[in-house]
Motif scaffolding. Structure first.
Motif, short mmCIF file in Angstrom:
data_model
loop_
_atom_site.label_atom_id
_atom_site.label_comp_id
_atom_site.label_asym_id
_atom_site.label_seq_id
_atom_site.Cartn_x
_atom_site.Cartn_y
_atom_site.Cartn_z
N ALA A 107 0.79 -1.23 0.09
CA ALA A 107 -0.06 -0.03 0.05
C ALA A 107 0.89 1.05 -0.13
CB ALA A 107 -0.94 0.01 1.40
N VAL A 108 0.78 2.22 -1.12
CA VAL A 108 1.47 3.42 -1.08
C VAL A 108 0.39 4.72 -0.97
CG1 VAL A 108 1.58 3.29 -3.66
CG2 VAL A 108 3.03 4.89 -2.23
N THR A 109 0.79 5.50 0.08
CA THR A 109 -0.10 6.51 0.35
C THR A 109 0.01 7.74 -0.93
OG1 THR A 109 1.33 7.65 1.60
CG2 THR A 109 -0.36 6.19 2.65
N SER A 110 -1.29 8.18 -1.28
CA SER A 110 -1.18 9.28 -2.20
C SER A 110 -0.70 10.79 -1.23
CB SER A 110 -2.51 9.50 -2.84
OG SER A 110 -3.61 9.94 -1.88
N LEU A 111 -0.29 11.74 -1.78
CA LEU A 111 0.07 12.92 -1.10
C LEU A 111 -1.31 13.58 -0.53
CD1 LEU A 111 2.86 13.79 -0.37
CD2 LEU A 111 2.71 15.37 -2.29
N GLU A 112 -1.24 13.94 0.73
CA GLU A 112 -2.39 14.57 1.43
C GLU A 112 -2.27 16.28 0.74
OE1 GLU A 112 0.91 15.22 4.25
OE2 GLU A 112 0.35 13.66 2.83
N PRO A 113 -3.34 16.91 0.87
CA PRO A 113 -3.34 18.29 0.46
C PRO A 113 -2.62 19.23 1.03
CG PRO A 113 -5.61 17.68 1.27
CD PRO A 113 -4.73 16.41 1.33
N LEU A 114 -1.21 19.39 0.71
CA LEU A 114 -0.31 20.09 1.54
C LEU A 114 -0.70 21.68 1.60
CD1 LEU A 114 3.02 18.58 0.11
CD2 LEU A 114 1.68 17.79 2.22
N GLY A 115 -1.49 22.11 0.64
CA GLY A 115 -1.75 23.28 0.74
C GLY A 115 -2.93 23.58 1.62
N CYS A 116 -3.61 22.58 2.54
CA CYS A 116 -4.42 22.87 3.48
C CYS A 116 -3.73 22.77 4.87
CB CYS A 116 -5.58 21.72 3.39
SG CYS A 116 -6.55 21.94 1.79
N LEU A 117 -2.55 22.23 5.02
CA LEU A 117 -1.75 22.37 6.12
C LEU A 117 -1.92 23.59 6.67
CD1 LEU A 117 1.43 20.14 5.32
CD2 LEU A 117 -1.29 19.24 6.10
N PRO A 118 -2.16 23.83 7.99
CA PRO A 118 -2.07 25.16 8.83
C PRO A 118 -1.14 26.08 8.43
CG PRO A 118 -2.89 23.29 10.20
CD PRO A 118 -2.46 22.75 9.01
N ARG A 119 0.18 25.74 8.25
CA ARG A 119 1.26 26.45 7.90
C ARG A 119 1.16 27.03 6.67
NH1 ARG A 119 5.15 22.99 4.83
NH2 ARG A 119 4.82 21.07 4.85
N MET A 120 0.40 26.51 5.81
CA MET A 120 -0.07 27.10 4.49
C MET A 120 -1.34 27.95 4.67
SD MET A 120 2.46 25.82 2.81
CE MET A 120 2.06 27.03 1.31
N THR A 121 -2.35 27.64 5.39
CA THR A 121 -3.67 28.34 5.57
C THR A 121 -3.42 29.59 6.63
OG1 THR A 121 -4.56 26.88 7.01
CG2 THR A 121 -4.98 26.32 4.80
N GLU A 122 -2.44 29.55 7.32
CA GLU A 122 -2.17 30.62 8.25
C GLU A 122 -2.40 32.03 7.57
OE1 GLU A 122 0.70 31.94 11.73
OE2 GLU A 122 1.29 30.72 10.55
N THR A 123 -1.99 32.33 6.57
CA THR A 123 -2.03 33.60 5.73
C THR A 123 -3.55 34.15 5.68
OG1 THR A 123 -1.58 32.24 3.73
CG2 THR A 123 0.07 33.55 4.77
N SER A 124 -4.53 33.00 5.50
CA SER A 124 -5.82 33.40 5.17
C SER A 124 -6.68 33.09 6.72
CB SER A 124 -6.28 32.47 4.19
OG SER A 124 -6.63 31.15 4.46
N SER A 125 -5.96 33.25 7.68
CA SER A 125 -6.52 32.92 8.93
C SER A 125 -7.24 31.69 9.00
CB SER A 125 -7.46 34.26 9.25
OG SER A 125 -6.91 35.44 9.29
N PHE A 126 -6.65 30.68 8.41
CA PHE A 126 -6.95 29.10 8.56
C PHE A 126 -8.51 29.01 7.73
CE2 PHE A 126 -4.32 29.97 12.20
CZ PHE A 126 -3.19 29.21 11.98
N GLN A 127 -8.73 29.75 6.79
CA GLN A 127 -9.90 29.78 6.08
C GLN A 127 -9.97 29.19 4.74
OE1 GLN A 127 -12.98 30.78 7.54
NE2 GLN A 127 -11.54 30.94 9.35
N GLN A 128 -8.66 29.01 4.07
CA GLN A 128 -8.45 28.93 2.86
C GLN A 128 -7.30 27.91 2.42
OE1 GLN A 128 -9.45 32.26 0.37
NE2 GLN A 128 -9.50 30.95 -1.66
N CYS A 129 -7.48 26.97 1.60
CA CYS A 129 -6.37 25.92 1.32
C CYS A 129 -5.49 26.84 0.02
CB CYS A 129 -6.76 24.81 0.70
SG CYS A 129 -7.53 23.63 2.27
N ASN A 130 -4.21 26.34 0.18
CA ASN A 130 -3.54 26.92 -1.00
C ASN A 130 -3.53 26.14 -2.21
OD1 ASN A 130 -1.11 27.53 -2.44
ND2 ASN A 130 -0.20 28.64 -1.12
N ALA A 131 -4.10 27.00 -3.40
CA ALA A 131 -4.42 26.17 -4.42
C ALA A 131 -3.42 25.88 -5.34
CB ALA A 131 -5.37 27.13 -5.38
#
Length: 254
Positions: A107-131
């Motif tokens: 079993a190999v994992t696909s990559l999770e949505p890294l743009g949704c990690l809090p370190r990426m969403t902090e700039t939008s006050s944790f409201q929006q993923c980095n597209a």
């Protein structure tokens, strides 16, 4: 190994937090090839046998540390498009090697949505993923799908299969965790439980006197993310509920 005793029969974890298919932090952490060397050594020492592998599932997780190291070392968004295939190619070599050691289910994992990690969403006050981050992740996952299909075709088997963490994370985050998970609810799923007192600090930061420069939420079970990168136990449990049916498909072979 010495403390494990009979528990070794239930499997062993060779992973190192922060590692990748390539060296991520110099030679500080064993990369995935070295981790497979450790596994190979135990096979040679008959700690595990090919018979053991025939009744086992090998889980291979790649969490994006190669990309984090690439960016922190000055890599550009344009260069990343060329780097992603290199990561997938090395992962493919690793998967072939694991199969060569006798693994019948990988079993190999696909990559999770890294743009949704809090370190990426902090700039939008944790409201929006980095597209744009998630677009790059989508490219990684597309190449991974093609690679797994080719490996299965080349080996004339269904040895390799993908655990789709991308869709699992997305499902939980969009439904705020209320997905077949009973009382698990994440009201602000992109906001972590543990975070720095401002953007200059992170979870675990302290000043010169050891005073905390971070805050922790009252109930970690109410948060999907623990810190800037990692889900809480409750977060992983919610992800697991979305994966359960595909896992059962795999384990029905045993």
């Amino acid at each position: 190994m010495k403390l494990g005793g009979k528990k070794l029969r239930n499997g062993l974890n060779f992973a190192y937090g922060g590692s990748g298919v390539f060296n991520t932090y110099g030679s500080l952490l064993p990369n995935m090839s070295t981790q497979i060397d450790f596994f190979d050594k135990l096979m040679n020492e008959s700690v595990y046998t090919k018979w053991d592998l025939q009744s086992s599932v090998v889980l291979v997780c790649l969490a994006g540390n190669d990309y984090g190291a690439y960016v922190s070392n000055g890599g550009t968004a344009q260069g990343l498009q060329n780097f992603i295939p290199l990561v997938i190619n090395q992962l493919a070599l690793n998967l072939k090697r694991i199969h060569g050691l006798g693994a019948t289910k990988v079993a190999v994992t696909s990559l999770e949505p890294l743009g949704c990690l809090p370190r990426m969403t902090e700039t939008s006050s944790f409201q929006q993923c980095n597209a744009s981050q998630n677009l790059a992740v989508g490219y990684h996952n597309l190449l991974l799908q093609q690679t797994v299909a080719k490996l299965n075709n080349d080996t004339k088997s269904s040895t390799f299969f993908i655990l789709d963490l991308y869709n699992s994370f997305t499902t939980v985050l969009e439904q705020k965790g209320d997905y077949q998970a009973g009382d698990l609810r994440f009201e602000t799923p992109l906001k972590p439980c543990c975070m720095g007192i401002n953007s200059g600090y992170s979870c675990g930061s302290v000043d010169n006197n050891g005073a905390k420069l971070y805050t922790v939420c009252n109930d970690p079970k109410s948060a999907f993310f623990w810190d800037g990168s990692h889900p809480t136990e409750a977060g992983w449990r919610a992800v697991y509920t979305t994966l359960k049916s595909s896992l059962e498909q795999v384990f029905k072979f045993y």
